[in-house]
Structures are given as C-alpha cells and as structure tokens.
Write an enzyme that holds these catalytic residues in place. Sequence first.
Site, PDB file in Angstrom:
ATOM      1  N   CYS A 102       0.881  -1.105   0.002  1.00  0.00           N
ATOM      2  CA  CYS A 102       0.011  -0.335   0.045  1.00  0.00           C
ATOM      3  C   CYS A 102       0.983   1.281  -0.449  1.00  0.00           C
ATOM      4  O   CYS A 102       1.639   0.917  -1.081  1.00  0.00           O
ATOM      5  CB  CYS A 102      -1.091  -0.118   1.240  1.00  0.00           C
ATOM      6  SG  CYS A 102      -2.721   0.861   0.973  1.00  0.00           S
TER       7      CYS A 102
ATOM      8  N   GLU B 216      -1.395  -8.520   5.401  1.00  0.00           N
ATOM      9  CA  GLU B 216      -0.749  -8.865   6.433  1.00  0.00           C
ATOM     10  C   GLU B 216      -1.690  -8.623   7.562  1.00  0.00           C
ATOM     11  O   GLU B 216      -2.490  -8.484   8.772  1.00  0.00           O
ATOM     12  CB  GLU B 216       0.052  -7.579   7.418  1.00  0.00           C
ATOM     13  CG  GLU B 216      -0.036  -6.019   7.111  1.00  0.00           C
ATOM     14  CD  GLU B 216      -0.383  -5.221   5.964  1.00  0.00           C
ATOM     15  OE1 GLU B 216      -0.875  -6.229   4.443  1.00  0.00           O
ATOM     16  OE2 GLU B 216      -0.768  -4.128   6.019  1.00  0.00           O
TER      17      GLU B 216
ATOM     18  N   HIS C 221      -3.309  -5.366   1.352  1.00  0.00           N
ATOM     19  CA  HIS C 221      -2.588  -5.365   3.125  1.00  0.00           C
ATOM     20  C   HIS C 221      -2.580  -7.095   3.485  1.00  0.00           C
ATOM     21  O   HIS C 221      -3.593  -7.271   3.605  1.00  0.00           O
ATOM     22  CB  HIS C 221      -3.078  -4.596   3.749  1.00  0.00           C
ATOM     23  CG  HIS C 221      -2.998  -3.330   4.362  1.00  0.00           C
ATOM     24  ND1 HIS C 221      -2.440  -2.815   3.938  1.00  0.00           N
ATOM     25  CD2 HIS C 221      -4.307  -2.184   3.218  1.00  0.00           C
ATOM     26  CE1 HIS C 221      -1.986  -1.168   4.284  1.00  0.00           C
ATOM     27  NE2 HIS C 221      -3.867  -1.220   3.225  1.00  0.00           N
TER      28      HIS C 221
HETATM   29  N1  GLN Z   1      -3.583   6.616   1.215  1.00  0.00           N
HETATM   30  C1  GLN Z   1      -2.207   6.265   1.269  1.00  0.00           C
HETATM   31  C2  GLN Z   1      -1.351   7.603   0.973  1.00  0.00           C
HETATM   32  O1  GLN Z   1      -1.720   7.630  -0.313  1.00  0.00           O
HETATM   33  C3  GLN Z   1      -2.494   5.031   0.920  1.00  0.00           C
HETATM   34  C4  GLN Z   1      -2.877   4.215   1.874  1.00  0.00           C
HETATM   35  C5  GLN Z   1      -3.040   2.946   3.015  1.00  0.00           C
HETATM   36  O2  GLN Z   1      -1.252   2.717   2.867  1.00  0.00           O
HETATM   37  N2  GLN Z   1      -3.468   2.005   3.609  1.00  0.00           N
HETATM   38  O3  GLN Z   1      -0.013   6.731   1.058  1.00  0.00           O
END
Ligand code: GLN
Length: 189
Positions: free
Chosen positions: A78, A173, A171
């Site tokens: 992410c 995890e 995710h």
């Molecule tokens: N939207 C977040 C970002 O742009 C990432 C979201 C996440 O890691 N769950 O940094």
Amino acid sequence: MLIGVLSLQGDYRAHRRSFGEIGVSTCEVKKPRDLDNLDGLVIPGGESTTLIKLMESSGLWSAVSDFAARGGALFGTCAGMILLADQVYNPPQRSLRLINIAVERNGYGRQIDSAETYGSFPQSRDNPELEMVFIRAPRIVSIGDEVETLATCNGDVVLGRQNNVLVASFHPELTSDYRVHSYFIEMAS
Ligand code: GLN
C-alpha cells in the site's frame, strides 16, 4: 533469516505478527543502522507523505536505496508500494523508484475507501484465490515489461515483482493467509 519492518508509522505490527505466524524472526527498523544484517525489509501501509518525511529525517530514505542496491529484498504494501514505485500521481510525489510501475494514490475512488474482496494469485496452484483487503489503496496504472505480475483483482495488477522488489496494493498482513509473506521469504532467501 531476519526480516526488518520499517516501524516509523503505519501498520508495521501486523506484518511482524504475520511473519511470526510462519516462524520468521523480525525486528523494527527506525534508523539506518537497523538495516545491517537484514535479509529483507518491509515498508508497510500508512500515509506515504508522512513516511517520506520520517524516512528523510531519520536518514532511512537513502539507506533504503543503498540496501536495495546491495541486493536486499524489499516488500512494500500500500503506502510502501507508493514509496517504491517509479512514478506517483494524484498528486505527484517523490519516490525511491525501485520498481518500474506508475501508481495513482487513492486510485480506487472515494466509494471504495476500503474493501475486502478476492483476487487471483496463480502462483499458488492449489488455491489461486486470495483474500485481499484494500484501504485507500493506490492503483497500479502502468507497468514495465521487467515487472512480473503475481496477482490480479478485477483486471488490475495488485501484486508485482521486479528482481528483489515486491509490491502489493492490498494488505496481506491483515488476513490470516500468509502465502504472500511466505513468497517474500523465498525471495529473500
Ligand atoms: N492512501 C495512502 C497514501 O496515499 C495509502 C493507504 C494505505 O497505506 N493503506 O499514502
């Protein structure tokens, strides 16, 4: 085998728990010296702009680049994927440029701020279905030839690898399926 988890901000504890479930030792990474003797490093989800600031002020921004150049395995989930990407949009921001993908932050729109769904992980022949949790997720909008597609969801690449760098827009995890973490351990071995 020792995996470091960048522990400046975000959901680093969940990654440590997942590795613990498959019997892999982990440690926290908060400063450049913590990268010594690691086989792999996880950059977790969180807020990428905050992570950039904290990595710069701690010296980890350049230290992580050096770690990758030495052949250390990296796994970004992410926000971690946003940091490792070659190009970032919405808005543009700096990145470590260690995997040839372009990503759009919050690329799935406001309606699906967060979603739990299933995607395809053909790497796992016995059971290619993989549960995926997306939270304000970045979307991979273009991908270079050198990047291997490892999993897809609704037509998007959501797990990709280029040499020693693995990225996921979801995710892994946050579920009790540890196959993606196990895959990373094979990469780091
Ligand atoms: N939207 C977040 C970002 O742009 C990432 C979201 C996440 O890691 N769950 O940094």
